[in-house]
Design a protein around this motif. Structure first.
Motif, PDB file in Angstrom:
ATOM      1  N   ASP A 151       0.938  -1.378  -0.058  1.00  0.00           N
ATOM      2  CA  ASP A 151       0.201  -0.165   0.109  1.00  0.00           C
ATOM      3  C   ASP A 151       0.882   1.104  -0.022  1.00  0.00           C
ATOM      4  N   TYR A 152       1.996   1.327   0.500  1.00  0.00           N
ATOM      5  CA  TYR A 152       2.970   2.157   0.658  1.00  0.00           C
ATOM      6  C   TYR A 152       4.444   1.967  -0.115  1.00  0.00           C
ATOM      7  N   GLU A 153       4.644   2.842  -0.944  1.00  0.00           N
ATOM      8  CA  GLU A 153       6.033   2.655  -1.492  1.00  0.00           C
ATOM      9  C   GLU A 153       7.163   2.803  -0.511  1.00  0.00           C
ATOM     10  N   ASP A 154       7.117   3.795   0.263  1.00  0.00           N
ATOM     11  CA  ASP A 154       8.253   3.926   1.167  1.00  0.00           C
ATOM     12  C   ASP A 154       7.994   3.386   2.380  1.00  0.00           C
ATOM     13  N   LYS A 155       7.530   2.164   2.586  1.00  0.00           N
ATOM     14  CA  LYS A 155       7.495   1.347   3.767  1.00  0.00           C
ATOM     15  C   LYS A 155       7.361   0.006   3.502  1.00  0.00           C
ATOM     16  N   PHE A 156       7.828  -0.720   4.271  1.00  0.00           N
ATOM     17  CA  PHE A 156       7.749  -2.249   4.390  1.00  0.00           C
ATOM     18  C   PHE A 156       6.758  -2.954   5.152  1.00  0.00           C
ATOM     19  N   ASP A 157       6.707  -4.310   4.641  1.00  0.00           N
ATOM     20  CA  ASP A 157       5.897  -5.268   5.308  1.00  0.00           C
ATOM     21  C   ASP A 157       6.436  -5.649   6.851  1.00  0.00           C
ATOM     22  N   PRO A 158       5.550  -5.067   7.864  1.00  0.00           N
ATOM     23  CA  PRO A 158       5.997  -5.159   9.260  1.00  0.00           C
ATOM     24  C   PRO A 158       6.088  -6.743   9.838  1.00  0.00           C
ATOM     25  N   HIS A 159       5.498  -7.539   9.131  1.00  0.00           N
ATOM     26  CA  HIS A 159       5.305  -8.931   9.837  1.00  0.00           C
ATOM     27  C   HIS A 159       6.376  -9.890   9.885  1.00  0.00           C
ATOM     28  N   VAL A 160       7.423  -9.257  10.386  1.00  0.00           N
ATOM     29  CA  VAL A 160       8.900 -10.072  10.397  1.00  0.00           C
ATOM     30  C   VAL A 160       8.749 -11.159  11.293  1.00  0.00           C
ATOM     31  N   TRP A 161       7.910 -11.160  12.341  1.00  0.00           N
ATOM     32  CA  TRP A 161       8.082 -12.262  13.404  1.00  0.00           C
ATOM     33  C   TRP A 161       7.681 -13.793  12.543  1.00  0.00           C
ATOM     34  N   MET A 162       7.075 -13.600  11.277  1.00  0.00           N
ATOM     35  CA  MET A 162       6.674 -14.821  10.618  1.00  0.00           C
ATOM     36  C   MET A 162       7.900 -15.562  10.320  1.00  0.00           C
ATOM     37  N   ASN A 163       9.156 -15.082  10.155  1.00  0.00           N
ATOM     38  CA  ASN A 163      10.157 -15.828   9.869  1.00  0.00           C
ATOM     39  C   ASN A 163      10.940 -15.845  11.265  1.00  0.00           C
ATOM     40  N   PRO A 164      11.337 -16.743  11.863  1.00  0.00           N
ATOM     41  CA  PRO A 164      11.875 -16.893  13.134  1.00  0.00           C
ATOM     42  C   PRO A 164      13.283 -16.583  12.859  1.00  0.00           C
ATOM     43  N   ASP A 165      14.083 -16.844  11.761  1.00  0.00           N
ATOM     44  CA  ASP A 165      15.360 -16.209  11.549  1.00  0.00           C
ATOM     45  C   ASP A 165      15.396 -14.921  11.635  1.00  0.00           C
ATOM     46  N   ILE A 166      14.490 -14.073  11.100  1.00  0.00           N
ATOM     47  CA  ILE A 166      14.414 -12.894  11.129  1.00  0.00           C
ATOM     48  C   ILE A 166      14.172 -12.245  12.551  1.00  0.00           C
ATOM     49  N   TRP A 167      13.055 -12.869  13.072  1.00  0.00           N
ATOM     50  CA  TRP A 167      12.727 -12.531  14.567  1.00  0.00           C
ATOM     51  C   TRP A 167      13.706 -12.444  15.430  1.00  0.00           C
ATOM     52  N   ALA A 168      14.901 -13.528  15.488  1.00  0.00           N
ATOM     53  CA  ALA A 168      15.960 -13.803  16.225  1.00  0.00           C
ATOM     54  C   ALA A 168      16.787 -12.427  16.438  1.00  0.00           C
ATOM     55  N   LEU A 169      16.703 -11.639  15.139  1.00  0.00           N
ATOM     56  CA  LEU A 169      17.456 -10.342  15.114  1.00  0.00           C
ATOM     57  C   LEU A 169      16.712  -9.137  15.934  1.00  0.00           C
ATOM     58  N   ILE A 170      15.387  -9.411  16.079  1.00  0.00           N
ATOM     59  CA  ILE A 170      14.523  -8.440  16.846  1.00  0.00           C
ATOM     60  C   ILE A 170      14.926  -8.773  18.295  1.00  0.00           C
ATOM     61  N   VAL A 171      15.231 -10.102  18.446  1.00  0.00           N
ATOM     62  CA  VAL A 171      15.410 -10.529  20.055  1.00  0.00           C
ATOM     63  C   VAL A 171      16.699  -9.773  20.309  1.00  0.00           C
ATOM     64  N   GLU A 172      17.699  -9.590  19.278  1.00  0.00           N
ATOM     65  CA  GLU A 172      18.944  -9.052  19.675  1.00  0.00           C
ATOM     66  C   GLU A 172      18.797  -7.467  19.903  1.00  0.00           C
ATOM     67  N   GLN A 173      17.966  -7.141  19.472  1.00  0.00           N
ATOM     68  CA  GLN A 173      17.658  -5.646  19.424  1.00  0.00           C
ATOM     69  C   GLN A 173      17.086  -5.351  20.976  1.00  0.00           C
ATOM     70  N   VAL A 174      16.235  -6.178  21.283  1.00  0.00           N
ATOM     71  CA  VAL A 174      15.471  -6.198  22.632  1.00  0.00           C
ATOM     72  C   VAL A 174      16.550  -6.314  23.628  1.00  0.00           C
ATOM     73  N   GLN A 175      17.465  -7.197  23.335  1.00  0.00           N
ATOM     74  CA  GLN A 175      18.697  -7.436  24.334  1.00  0.00           C
ATOM     75  C   GLN A 175      19.484  -5.974  24.419  1.00  0.00           C
ATOM     76  N   GLY A 176      19.824  -5.645  23.249  1.00  0.00           N
ATOM     77  CA  GLY A 176      20.526  -4.327  23.112  1.00  0.00           C
ATOM     78  C   GLY A 176      19.836  -2.978  24.021  1.00  0.00           C
ATOM     79  N   ALA A 177      18.387  -3.271  23.739  1.00  0.00           N
ATOM     80  CA  ALA A 177      17.761  -1.959  24.576  1.00  0.00           C
ATOM     81  C   ALA A 177      17.827  -2.252  25.894  1.00  0.00           C
ATOM     82  N   LEU A 178      17.796  -3.360  26.369  1.00  0.00           N
ATOM     83  CA  LEU A 178      17.784  -3.755  27.746  1.00  0.00           C
ATOM     84  C   LEU A 178      19.158  -3.421  28.497  1.00  0.00           C
ATOM     85  N   THR A 179      19.878  -3.899  27.709  1.00  0.00           N
ATOM     86  CA  THR A 179      21.649  -3.803  28.334  1.00  0.00           C
ATOM     87  C   THR A 179      21.805  -2.096  28.378  1.00  0.00           C
TER      88      THR A 179
END
Length: 317
Positions: free
Chosen positions: A119-147
């Motif tokens: 629907d938007y040329e300048d945006k991305f599909d947000p549903h990255v949790w549907m691929n566990p390999d990509i979601w693992a990168l989000i977990v690392e981001q959460v770890q970084g934010a907590l640290t």
């Protein structure tokens, strides 16, 4: 309830003027259940996590309540997804991040991993949790934010994150193995909205949604008619509904196929933008994806254990 931006800012400032009670555990707020689960897994006993969007809640349409605003302005850390998932809250997060500790967890993803938004040329599909390999990168981001929020607990956060990432890696392997057992001609996933694009790319499925990437888009009669013809022509006999999206349009597709003499059944209910009930296995990220992979596999002619990877899925899932 909808608030003007000026009213929101005034309310935020008023709440921030009230001193919060010091606590030993970090006070976290996360928008989606998936992010809240990641924060609990990484934070362990050192965090209290409030998730704003519970089971069955659609993040595309969600607007913050007064209670949400109070919680976020008093939190030690606020975690939100980004990528235009919480579309109705973006202005609020932009304003809040100037005053509080706010982290957009998907902002650090390499754009080469992301799918375009239909629907938007300048945006991305947000549903990255549907691929566990990509979601693992989000977990690392959460770890970084907590640290960054509590550096003295870095070793604990790192150990917890590694344990959770190992489970996500096992989940990824299970999903690949189970879904590979679905006959190639049956690898078509039709659901209420286009939330499974990353799933399709990861596991070799053709993914079709009645609505677009955002549930705010409308499913017109032409789209429903197209999908009915596709079901009939390609002899697709199972479709899927979602826990956070109305099944009204899907029922129309099934009825349209039936009118043409083609029987289609609901293969199961999938978790798309929200997880299962709190306190259940499906109410965790691992349980959510285990459920989806297992239900899709068995509904489309593959072979997966009925209780899933960890033998914890609810009976009849």
């Amino acid at each position: 309830m909808r608030f003007s931006r000026r009213v929101l800012l005034s309310f935020v400032m008023a709440v921030m003027a009230v001193p919060s009670v010091a606590m030993d555990r970090l006070n976290l707020v996360a928008t989606t259940g998936m992010i809240a689960d990641a924060a609990r897994q990484v934070g362990g006993d050192l965090v209290d996590v409030k998730g704003l969007m519970g089971p069955g809640v659609d993040p595309h349409a969600y607007r913050q309540t007064r209670t949400d605003i109070v919680a976020m302005t008093r939190a030690d850390l606020v975690l939100w997804h980004g990528l235009y998932l919480e579309a109705q809250m973006e202005d609020f997060f932009t304003d809040l991040s100037a005053k509080r500790n706010v982290v957009e967890v998907a902002a650090g993803l390499d754009t080469s991993l992301l799918r375009g938004h239909d629907d938007y040329e300048d945006k991305f599909d947000p549903h990255v949790w549907m691929n566990p390999d990509i979601w693992a990168l989000i977990v690392e981001q959460v770890q970084g934010a907590l640290t960054a929020t509590q550096p003295e607990s870095a070793e604990v956060f790192a150990a917890n994150a590694q344990e959770h990432l190992a489970e996500i890696e096992r989940l990824s392997g299970y999903a690949k193995s189970a879904l590979a057992s679905v006959p190639e001609q049956s690898r078509v996933l039709l659901s209420a909205h286009d939330a499974f694009g990353y799933f399709g790319e990861a596991y070799g499925f053709e993914v079709l949604g009645i609505q677009g990437i955002s549930t705010e888009s409308e499913a017109g009669l032409n789209r429903i008619s197209e999908l009915v013809d596709l079901l009939v022509t390609r002899d697709i006999r199972a479709v899927f509904v979602e826990t956070s999206v109305s099944d009204r349009s899907m029922r129309a597709v099934i009825e349209g196929a039936a009118a043409k003499g083609h029987k289609v059944s609901i293969g199961g209910e999938l978790f798309s933008d929200a997880m299962g009930e709190d306190g259940t296995y499906e109410g965790t990220y691992v349980g959510m994806i285990d459920h989806n992979a297992t239900v899709i596999t068995n509904a489309l002619g593959g072979d997966a254990p009925l209780r899933g990877m960890n033998n914890k899925l609810s009976a009849g899932s």
